[in-house]
Design an enzyme around this catalytic site. Sequence first.
Site, PDB file in Angstrom:
ATOM      1  N   ASP A  69       0.826  -1.216   0.000  1.00 12.79           N
ATOM      2  CA  ASP A  69       0.000   0.000   0.000  1.00 12.79           C
ATOM      3  C   ASP A  69       0.859   1.266   0.000  1.00 12.79           C
ATOM      4  O   ASP A  69       0.668   2.163   0.832  1.00 12.79           O
ATOM      5  CB  ASP A  69      -0.929   0.024   1.219  1.00 12.79           C
ATOM      6  CG  ASP A  69      -1.726  -1.251   1.387  1.00 12.79           C
ATOM      7  OD1 ASP A  69      -2.162  -1.804   0.371  1.00 12.79           O
ATOM      8  OD2 ASP A  69      -1.896  -1.699   2.543  1.00 12.79           O
ATOM      9  N   GLU A 263     -11.477  -0.041  -3.604  1.00 14.79           N
ATOM     10  CA  GLU A 263     -10.609   0.435  -2.527  1.00 14.79           C
ATOM     11  C   GLU A 263      -9.549   1.367  -3.113  1.00 14.79           C
ATOM     12  O   GLU A 263      -9.591   1.723  -4.273  1.00 14.79           O
ATOM     13  CB  GLU A 263      -9.945  -0.759  -1.830  1.00 14.79           C
ATOM     14  CG  GLU A 263      -9.105  -1.627  -2.744  1.00 14.79           C
ATOM     15  CD  GLU A 263      -8.525  -2.847  -2.049  1.00 14.79           C
ATOM     16  OE1 GLU A 263      -8.636  -2.930  -0.818  1.00 14.79           O
ATOM     17  OE2 GLU A 263      -7.956  -3.710  -2.731  1.00 14.79           O
ATOM     18  N   ASN A 327      -4.615  -7.858  -4.738  1.00 11.52           N
ATOM     19  CA  ASN A 327      -5.203  -6.521  -4.732  1.00 11.52           C
ATOM     20  C   ASN A 327      -4.217  -5.515  -5.331  1.00 11.52           C
ATOM     21  O   ASN A 327      -3.043  -5.798  -5.536  1.00 11.52           O
ATOM     22  CB  ASN A 327      -5.654  -6.125  -3.323  1.00 11.52           C
ATOM     23  CG  ASN A 327      -4.488  -5.779  -2.404  1.00 11.52           C
ATOM     24  OD1 ASN A 327      -3.366  -6.212  -2.605  1.00 11.52           O
ATOM     25  ND2 ASN A 327      -4.774  -5.016  -1.371  1.00 11.52           N
ATOM     26  N   GLU A 397      24.253   5.860   5.142  1.00  5.46           N
ATOM     27  CA  GLU A 397      23.739   4.822   6.015  1.00  5.46           C
ATOM     28  C   GLU A 397      23.912   3.463   5.342  1.00  5.46           C
ATOM     29  O   GLU A 397      23.598   3.298   4.161  1.00  5.46           O
ATOM     30  CB  GLU A 397      22.272   5.072   6.341  1.00  5.46           C
ATOM     31  CG  GLU A 397      21.997   6.385   7.062  1.00  5.46           C
ATOM     32  CD  GLU A 397      22.733   6.485   8.387  1.00  5.46           C
ATOM     33  OE1 GLU A 397      22.760   5.478   9.128  1.00  5.46           O
ATOM     34  OE2 GLU A 397      23.283   7.561   8.673  1.00  5.46           O
ATOM     35  N   GLU A 399      22.179   1.004   5.623  1.00 13.29           N
ATOM     36  CA  GLU A 399      20.860   0.527   5.204  1.00 13.29           C
ATOM     37  C   GLU A 399      20.354   1.267   3.971  1.00 13.29           C
ATOM     38  O   GLU A 399      19.166   1.162   3.617  1.00 13.29           O
ATOM     39  CB  GLU A 399      19.862   0.624   6.353  1.00 13.29           C
ATOM     40  CG  GLU A 399      19.631   2.011   6.909  1.00 13.29           C
ATOM     41  CD  GLU A 399      20.609   2.434   7.997  1.00 13.29           C
ATOM     42  OE1 GLU A 399      20.313   3.422   8.702  1.00 13.29           O
ATOM     43  OE2 GLU A 399      21.675   1.783   8.148  1.00 13.29           O
ATOM     44  N   ASP A 519      26.748   0.266  10.547  1.00 19.02           N
ATOM     45  CA  ASP A 519      25.897   1.435  10.774  1.00 19.02           C
ATOM     46  C   ASP A 519      25.960   2.395   9.581  1.00 19.02           C
ATOM     47  O   ASP A 519      24.946   2.763   9.015  1.00 19.02           O
ATOM     48  CB  ASP A 519      26.334   2.133  12.060  1.00 19.02           C
ATOM     49  CG  ASP A 519      25.573   3.416  12.315  1.00 19.02           C
ATOM     50  OD1 ASP A 519      24.433   3.546  11.839  1.00 19.02           O
ATOM     51  OD2 ASP A 519      26.125   4.313  12.991  1.00 19.02           O
TER      52      ASP A 519
END
Length: 525
Positions: A69, A263, A327, A397, A399, A519
């Site tokens: 979503d 929706e 969906n 970062e 990540e 990190d």
Amino acid sequence: MIKRSPMFLLTFTLLSGFALNTYTASANTDIGTTALVTTKQAVSVVSTSALAKTPGYSNPLITQKFGADPFAMVYDGRVYVYMSSDAFMYKNGNVSDNDYSNIKTITCISSDDMVNWTDHGEIPVAGSNGAAKWASNSWAPAVTHKIINGKEKFFLYFANNGGAIGVLTADTPIGPWTDPIGKPIVTTSTPGVNGVVWLFDPAVLMDDDGTGYLYFGGGIPGGSSPSQSQIANPKTGRVIKLDSDMIHTTGNASVIDSPFMFEDSGIHKYNGKYYYSYCSNFSGTHPTGTPPQGEIAYMVSDNPMGPFTYKGTFLKNPGSYFGVGGNNHHAVFQFKNQWYVTYHAQTLGKAMGITKGYRSPHINKLEYDGSGLIKTVQADMQGVGQVANLNPYKRTEAETIGWNSGLSTEKSKASGSMVSSINLDVTNINNGDWLAVSKADFGSGAKSFKANIASTVGGTIEIHLDSLDGQLIGTINVSPTGGEQQWKEMKCDVKSVSGVHNVYFKFNGNGTNNLFNIDYWQFIS
């Protein structure tokens, strides 16, 4: 990459050349695959240990976790994508169908280049650990920002399953988030909401004059036996004006008579017109000239409150593009003078052999014709091109991921760069795992490299250019730091590198335990 989980077996079949190969993987193992990649012109097979998102392609946006979503907000040169936090559900030790009941957080990622995405983790929204303790779920977020009393504020709207819509506020795009009113912003008692079957799936528009509007709703009236008329004109979409504080509504909600509404409200403004979009339902008969089942349809108006006129569809069901349906959910946004649509599909689940409703975010370009109609989107795994190079001389970062194999992210005790209390690190690192970023611009040359690392085991980080087996320019020898959240900067020299390159970090070490956590990293010129 989802690598360690409660024990289960999964078997999946992938196309490799002209042969069908069957792979069986158990929990606690990497699932390396030959990924089936669909482009606009042809189907090609790319051999890689990356799962679903293969090097050179940009869909799905992330593979270390799911996300459904999606809603996109552009702020300060970055795209922030907020998603329902899909995660595996289990029954008798096996992955079960996703029934969405466990979703109580919102996942946030961001990018300034559309290929390398930074994982900001999960926003605690619903339940005893969430900001909105009155809520039991947090589905389908929508986020915007506005200057309130001279200060930039951010507003996150979410669905408490199908029964109400809540709102959270923050001072940054990633939080921390708080509940400013301690209750829903929209309920069945809100004026004009009567007749809405599913009170969910918000979308928010901040108009040019600073006025906010909230769009929501869905479902088909008539219970288990709706009439064709109810299917064709459910009249369950709504729009309501937001107060200037963005945390209350004002006036009555207006009906949006969207044909075959199911929706997924969406809203954007293009050339002074308001485009309301939604997912069509799967019921009844859909005559020619109406939206086919499970596609993204749209309507246009001169007024944000409507009335809207139906125009057509622009995004087919994911099954049309990726061979696995479900969906449909989307959001349209503009970034650096280009229009895009973000949506979800079960592509990561498909690569894992688990198509049980676990969804992943995608982005593709969206275009208009000369009369303002939206062209049909060509959704694919290739995705969009990179719009800016990565600066390797800034703290990056860990990540922030273009592609990876075998990795996970987790909350970190190290201080974050955007918000000190919000930070993630890369973890679940084993021998042979890797992480890559796309198109780092080294300019005239880098001389050294540093990374903030925590470890109880140790190992090495090899730095390669352009491919996993490309030129080795440096190696960090990682020694134990005393704990997986005991952080230390480690450095190494690198061979002189200039120009634009993909950068691959290959991880090596002994044993089956997590080798180390990372990190952030940074090159030094």
